[in-house]
Design a protein around this motif. Structure first.
Motif, mmCIF file in Angstrom:
data_model
loop_
_atom_site.group_PDB
_atom_site.id
_atom_site.type_symbol
_atom_site.label_atom_id
_atom_site.label_comp_id
_atom_site.label_asym_id
_atom_site.label_seq_id
_atom_site.Cartn_x
_atom_site.Cartn_y
_atom_site.Cartn_z
ATOM 1 N N LEU A 338 -2.104 4.542 2.321
ATOM 2 C CA LEU A 338 -3.455 4.746 2.859
ATOM 3 C C LEU A 338 -3.881 3.596 3.762
ATOM 4 C CD1 LEU A 338 -5.261 6.104 -0.349
ATOM 5 C CD2 LEU A 338 -4.366 7.437 1.586
ATOM 6 N N ALA A 339 -3.231 2.448 3.626
ATOM 7 C CA ALA A 339 -3.571 1.287 4.450
ATOM 8 C C ALA A 339 -3.286 1.547 5.928
ATOM 9 C CB ALA A 339 -2.802 0.058 3.975
ATOM 10 N N ILE A 361 -8.690 1.465 -4.878
ATOM 11 C CA ILE A 361 -7.902 1.832 -3.694
ATOM 12 C C ILE A 361 -8.178 0.874 -2.547
ATOM 13 C CG2 ILE A 361 -7.654 3.580 -1.889
ATOM 14 C CD1 ILE A 361 -7.920 5.708 -4.065
ATOM 15 N N MET A 362 -9.446 0.518 -2.343
ATOM 16 C CA MET A 362 -9.786 -0.417 -1.279
ATOM 17 C C MET A 362 -9.100 -1.771 -1.488
ATOM 18 S SD MET A 362 -11.501 1.293 0.848
ATOM 19 C CE MET A 362 -11.376 3.045 0.443
ATOM 20 N N ALA A 363 -8.976 -2.188 -2.732
ATOM 21 C CA ALA A 363 -8.291 -3.452 -3.021
ATOM 22 C C ALA A 363 -6.827 -3.376 -2.611
ATOM 23 C CB ALA A 363 -8.409 -3.775 -4.517
ATOM 24 N N VAL A 364 -6.198 -2.227 -2.845
ATOM 25 C CA VAL A 364 -4.796 -2.035 -2.442
ATOM 26 C C VAL A 364 -4.677 -2.051 -0.925
ATOM 27 C CG1 VAL A 364 -2.897 -0.372 -2.410
ATOM 28 C CG2 VAL A 364 -4.151 -0.783 -4.528
ATOM 29 N N ALA A 368 -2.735 -4.905 1.469
ATOM 30 C CA ALA A 368 -1.690 -4.562 2.442
ATOM 31 C C ALA A 368 -1.990 -5.132 3.822
ATOM 32 C CB ALA A 368 -1.547 -3.047 2.527
ATOM 33 N N GLY A 369 -3.143 -5.778 3.978
ATOM 34 C CA GLY A 369 -3.475 -6.424 5.239
ATOM 35 C C GLY A 369 -4.409 -5.651 6.141
ATOM 36 N N THR A 370 -4.902 -4.501 5.678
ATOM 37 C CA THR A 370 -5.823 -3.692 6.477
ATOM 38 C C THR A 370 -7.264 -4.066 6.155
ATOM 39 O OG1 THR A 370 -4.282 -1.830 6.565
ATOM 40 C CG2 THR A 370 -6.606 -1.336 6.982
ATOM 41 N N LYS A 371 -8.041 -4.322 7.190
ATOM 42 C CA LYS A 371 -9.430 -4.672 6.987
ATOM 43 C C LYS A 371 -10.254 -3.440 6.657
ATOM 44 C CE LYS A 371 -13.376 -7.012 9.145
ATOM 45 N NZ LYS A 371 -13.900 -7.676 10.364
ATOM 46 N N VAL A 372 -11.140 -3.557 5.695
ATOM 47 C CA VAL A 372 -12.020 -2.463 5.281
ATOM 48 C C VAL A 372 -13.466 -2.834 5.595
ATOM 49 C CG1 VAL A 372 -12.878 -1.095 3.341
ATOM 50 C CG2 VAL A 372 -10.456 -1.755 3.428
#
Length: 447
Positions: A338-339, A361-364, A368-372
């Motif tokens: 999902l990242a 999920i947001m923590a995962v 993974a290096g994707t900004k939320v």
């Protein structure tokens, strides 16, 4: 008065009877009409004007039809009545109260409560209703017919100046126009691999041109809607029809696919039935039948449908260009794919399963290096305020946007089908936010 046509419209909490179009034998002068000119038994008349067709309009015009608009807040306006149980399925049960008096539900669905479930003995936390049993089925949906009796209470003047006096003359509705819902067609897809059949509703863009390429959005409903009534997903709420409104289609012509699941596809054990993969097969079959751009396939869903949206994006990471997840969760351990996806996630902070599930999920995704991008919104915001909220998030340019409704804020509107539960009250509000739909369609799949 020659005849009367009932007009229905879908709102966040279901389809409602909102107007009557009264047909006359000659053109009516709209300037001489007022809300007191007509009465409809048991309903509140809010607006009266003439029109050249049996349709509502922002402004009246001389024509053979008089449009009598009715308050959608009338108790008798709501036509959607939910789904009864059948074949051992959970029905539309009300959520149970905990020992502490608070109410919650499963992020999968409050409507799937087991009759044998008992509240927790602890009074420190709310009782959470178990999620749906995978494979359970539902009975037919309850959708009331839109029926009304209209009385001309005042004088109606023709455009030629002739006056039709009011009195006791009445006319009952004999036809019905279901706005947007009638624009969908119903089909059944049979999967070659499994032999399973999946009924579905499909909106084909008006003036469809095979030489052009169109996006497709897939909407998947929640587990309270497991039924044999194929059009139920169109009248329960806005999740499917909002994408097919004349306003949205004028800006973003697209196919809209809304399967009607005859069984619970995925529950709290996250082990879906064959209809999970059949949904993907259906999407792919439509891309072969119509001129659909495979780089602009989008998915969205509420509760069970949100779970399916997450699960499908994990299992088929190259299928959808963007997805909107509304009030659902999935195990965080396999969520790394999902990242790399374009996601907009909407959940209520008072949702006892979807909210912590999405946080995990947001923590995962962030690991993974994707900004939320994150924001907390008021569920009672106006359309203008929501538009500003979306604009502010979209301006950050992130691929993952996580918007949560402030705890308790989605319940203030008293939505008829929310049952006082913040899980169920999320999607009637979320799908009114046009800016998120605009953001979804702006995304493209990158190869």
């Amino acid at each position: 008065m020659k005849s009367a046509t009932a007009i229905t419209q879908v709102y966040g909490d279901g389809q409602k009877f909102v107007a009557v179009a009264v047909e006359y034998d000659t053109e009516i002068d709209t300037s001489k009409l007022s809300a007191s000119s007509f009465k409809v038994e048991g309903r509140t008349v809010t607006k009266v004007y003439a029109n050249s067709s049996a349709a509502m309009a922002d402004q009246g015009t001389d024509g053979k039809y008089v449009i009598v608009e009715l308050s959608p807040d009338d108790k008798s306006a709501l036509l959607w009545g939910g789904v009864g149980s059948g074949g051992g399925a959970p029905g539309a049960a009300q959520p149970s109260a905990s020992a502490s008096g608070s109410i919650s539900d499963s992020a999968s669905d409050s409507a799937s409560a087991s009759a044998s479930s008992e509240p927790s003995s602890s009074s420190s936390s709310p009782y959470v209703i178990p999620g749906p049993q995978v494979g359970s089925t539902g009975g037919p949906a309850t959708i009331k017919a839109a029926k009304g009796t209209v009385t001309q209470a005042g004088t109606v003047t023709t455009s030629g100046g002739t006056g039709y006096s009011g009195g006791d003359a009445k006319v009952g509705t004999s036809k019905t126009v279901n706005l947007i819902v009638d624009d969908f067609q119903q089909f059944t897809y049979k999967a070659a691999k499994t032999g399973r059949s999946l009924p579905y509703n499909l909106y084909i863009p008006k003036d469809y041109d095979r030489t052009k390429s169109y996006p497709l959005v897939l909407f998947m409903h929640d587990a309270s809607l497991i039924t044999t009534t194929v059009r139920a997903t169109l009248v329960q709420g806005l999740g499917a029809v909002c994408w097919a409104s004349p306003e949205d289609q004028a800006k973003r012509p697209a196919f809209v696919l809304a399967p009607q699941y005859p069984e619970v596809v995925v529950g709290d054990d996250y082990k879906p039935t064959a209809l999970f993969d059949t949904t993907v097969d259906l999407v792919k079959s439509l891309t072969g039948k119509y001129s659909i751009d495979t780089d602009r396939l989008y998915s969205t869903g509420q509760s069970m449908g949100a779970m399916m949206t997450l699960g499908l994006n994990i299992k088929y990471p190259d299928l959808f260009a963007a997805s909107w997840v509304v009030a659902g969760q999935w195990p965080s351990a396999p969520a790394a794919p999902l990242a790399k996806k374009n996601l907009w996630v909407t959940v209520s902070q008072g949702d006892t399963k979807a909210y912590p599930g999405e946080n995990a999920i947001m923590a995962v995704i962030e690991k993974a290096g994707t900004k939320v991008s994150r924001a907390v919104w008021d569920g009672q915001s106006s359309a203008t305020e929501f538009a500003a909220d979306v604009k502010a998030m979209a301006a950050k340019g992130t691929t993952v946007n996580y918007a949560t409704f402030k705890k308790g804020s989605t319940l203030a509107g008293g939505l008829a089908n929310a049952h006082g539960v913040e899980h169920n009250s999320t999607w009637p509000i979320a799908y009114t936010i046009e800016g998120i739909r605009e953001w979804i369609f702006a995304q493209r799949k990158t190869n």
